[in-house]
Enzyme design. Sequence first.
Site, mmCIF file in Angstrom:
data_model
loop_
_atom_site.group_PDB
_atom_site.id
_atom_site.type_symbol
_atom_site.label_atom_id
_atom_site.label_comp_id
_atom_site.label_asym_id
_atom_site.label_seq_id
_atom_site.Cartn_x
_atom_site.Cartn_y
_atom_site.Cartn_z
ATOM 1 C CB ILE A 439 50.585 41.614 47.909
ATOM 2 C CG1 ILE A 439 50.340 40.885 46.588
ATOM 3 C CG2 ILE A 439 51.111 40.668 48.968
ATOM 4 C CD1 ILE A 439 51.575 40.225 46.027
ATOM 5 C CB ALA A 443 42.334 48.101 36.475
ATOM 6 C CE1 TYR A 444 39.943 45.657 32.681
ATOM 7 C CE2 TYR A 444 42.246 46.253 32.928
ATOM 8 C CZ TYR A 444 41.008 46.457 32.323
ATOM 9 O OH TYR A 444 40.848 47.457 31.401
ATOM 10 N N GLY A 445 41.779 42.737 38.714
ATOM 11 C CA GLY A 445 41.841 41.602 39.634
ATOM 12 C C GLY A 445 42.602 41.929 40.892
ATOM 13 C CG ASP A 555 47.662 50.539 32.108
ATOM 14 O OD1 ASP A 555 47.613 51.769 32.326
ATOM 15 O OD2 ASP A 555 47.191 49.683 32.865
#
Length: 789
Positions: A439, A443-445, A555
């Site tokens: 889905i 940025a990290y997964g 963020d």
Amino acid sequence: MEEKKAARTLSEHLSLPRPPPHAVAVAINGKKKSKYSVLWALDKFIPEGFSDFKLLYVRPPVTYVPTPMGNAISITELRDDVVSAYKQEVDWNTNEMLCPYKKMFERKKVQVEILVLESHDPAAAIAEEIARTRVTKLVIGMSLLGFFSRKIDMSSMIATAVPRFCTVYVVSKEKLASVRPSDSEASTRFERSSTTSVSTDSHTVPSEHSVSEAQSRFSHLSEMSRSTVVQMDRSSSETEQSGNEGKKSINSSEISSASYHAMSCTSKWRDLEDRREIVSSSSSNNHELANMDWGAVVPENYSFVSHQASNMSDGLLSVHSLTDNQVDMSFEIEKLRAKLKHVQEMYAMAQTETVDASKKLTEQRSEESENLVELKEKEEELMMEEALHRREAEIKAERDAKEKDNLQASLVSPGIQYQHYSWEELAAATSDFSEDLKIGVGAYGTVYKCNLHHTTGAVKVLHAGETQLSKQFDQELEILSKIRHPHLVLLLGACPERGCLVYEYMNNGSLDDRLMLVNDTPPIPWFQRFRIALEVASALVFLHKCKPRPIIHRDLKPGNILLDHNFVSKLGDVGLSTMVNQDDAASKLTVLKKTSLVGTLCYIDPEYQRTGIISPKSDVYSLGVVILQLITAKPAIAITHMVEEAIGDDAEFMELLDVKAGAWPISETRELAALGLCCTEMRRRDRPDLRDQIIPALERLRRVVDKAQNSISRNLSGPPSHFFCPLLKGVMNQPCVAADGYTYDREAIEEWLIEKDVSPVTNLPLPNKNLLANYTLYSAIMEWKSNKQ
């Protein structure tokens, strides 16, 4: 030689010009007793033909202005308008005070001139006015002083200061107390006395020896009279002093009245002595004065004086008839006797009242002492109760503090607590991480949809390059496992061995997907965008106020704002968040921590990019960019510049708005855009405070959102089926029940029954054509129509 000199002085005194008659002047002090002076003057002088009166009132000049605090300010220190206003107020009060006196003259139908004088010395002011107007009659009230007072009363001061051509009448309670005659009246009285004595023996010329002998005898009588008066005053004072031992108070008003009458008696006695000397200067009165009834002249207390005077006058004078002057003297002595008796009665009354007052004072002091004891007892009881309440409050506060600490310890525990999932469980829940269940990619997964224990969730798996102990994983796991908030994504569990985090499933994806219409997703209505802005701001306030260590997201962007099935927004991806010390958060500069630069371009605080110093205002900048994107649905790059250029022009601003969100309210939308621009100011100190300024503004805009949302929902929802008429196929206006048991619109069923006798629904014959109004259904239809408007 002495007789010639006396005759010359008398002729010069009688030849003085008399001042012309003028109006009668009445001086008042504004108190209630002043009315007696006015009434006496009207009763006295109107029958004598006087119709012009002057009313004199002396007030001190305005040199100070009082303040509400009880102080006074000099007029030199105030503005002219303030002084003028206060003087007008003083004039108004003076006119109100003088109005009743003016009506007294009007009722008598005489003319009166009211003169208001300003002076600190009333006696001098009245004397100056009498000298200027040449008034020959002045009426004043009698002023009373204490028995031991050494001051001269005001009536005596006025009588002394007034010019001698004016007669001064002193009035007490509408009665004449004393008169200070003018020079003209004194001359007339002296002339009448001389004429009477001459007419008694017009052919006899007195010798110097007889005159001198009479004068010496009367001088000796006068000295004896004075000594008698002194002895009587001394004896009376000694008696009063011995009788008043042990008494602490004296009725000042009664003693003042007694003192006044005593002085009046003394002045009357001296006036009689002056008259005696005038009469004794004439040789024709020697016989009359020798046989005068001195017992009538001297009071009963002076009986031994009368006896010696009669012995001295035996064989010296003979009286054949009493003159008018002698009658006047006898009348004056009788008045003095009556006044002296009245003074004695007043003094006895004052003594009685003093004793009564002393008894009352003793009783009052005893009552006050008893009340004081009761008050002290009540005060001690109240102090004990207050101490008890204070102790109970302290115990309750300590208990509440302990409960709060325990609650915070349970909510934010020092250790990390979460549901542990194995890699096999996550693989089975995601069908071995199928591409069909993917889905999103962060940025990290990568994020997959999963089903764990009959619960739909989302699994975030770190990229292959990240280890299970990566900083972002530990940061997100630590934060989300400790805190809970309605607008923060809920962490269901984790698999630390493979770096997996399990969240609750958000049905409507991210805010970025809905704004940019990724995968043909439907747009978000404008009123829901207002609500989303408030929800994101409240989540940031919660993070910034966390205890014991505040959290800064760092963020914030639409891709990290997720939406559930009701479009409720929740903030996620807190892996880049930072936790700072409480001491840093309380610093005045709001500078919290130096960190390495992280975040997403166009959402990063410019001051954070330049200095590397992070603060809560860094999240405020990111929130401002998100608000502008909610309005425009445009990329973040250069969005601040576009909104600044268009916000001043309605047409350009409306073109910039996202038309897919519906009909934006121009006023509220412009206010939301201005708030977003304030949040994106370049300098941190120019941005608004999140809790004190941004949240209140967004809450006020939410009320507009709720009203619009309710209106739209009412317009979209149709009426219930039972509101429709079977004949009209529309909402009934006047519902009524027919014989078949069905409800119809009255007008429609009446037209049907004119032509047919069967039911419109069942087509069966109707037993009758009666119609019964359905008031319950009518009320429901009216309520639905009113809500629809």
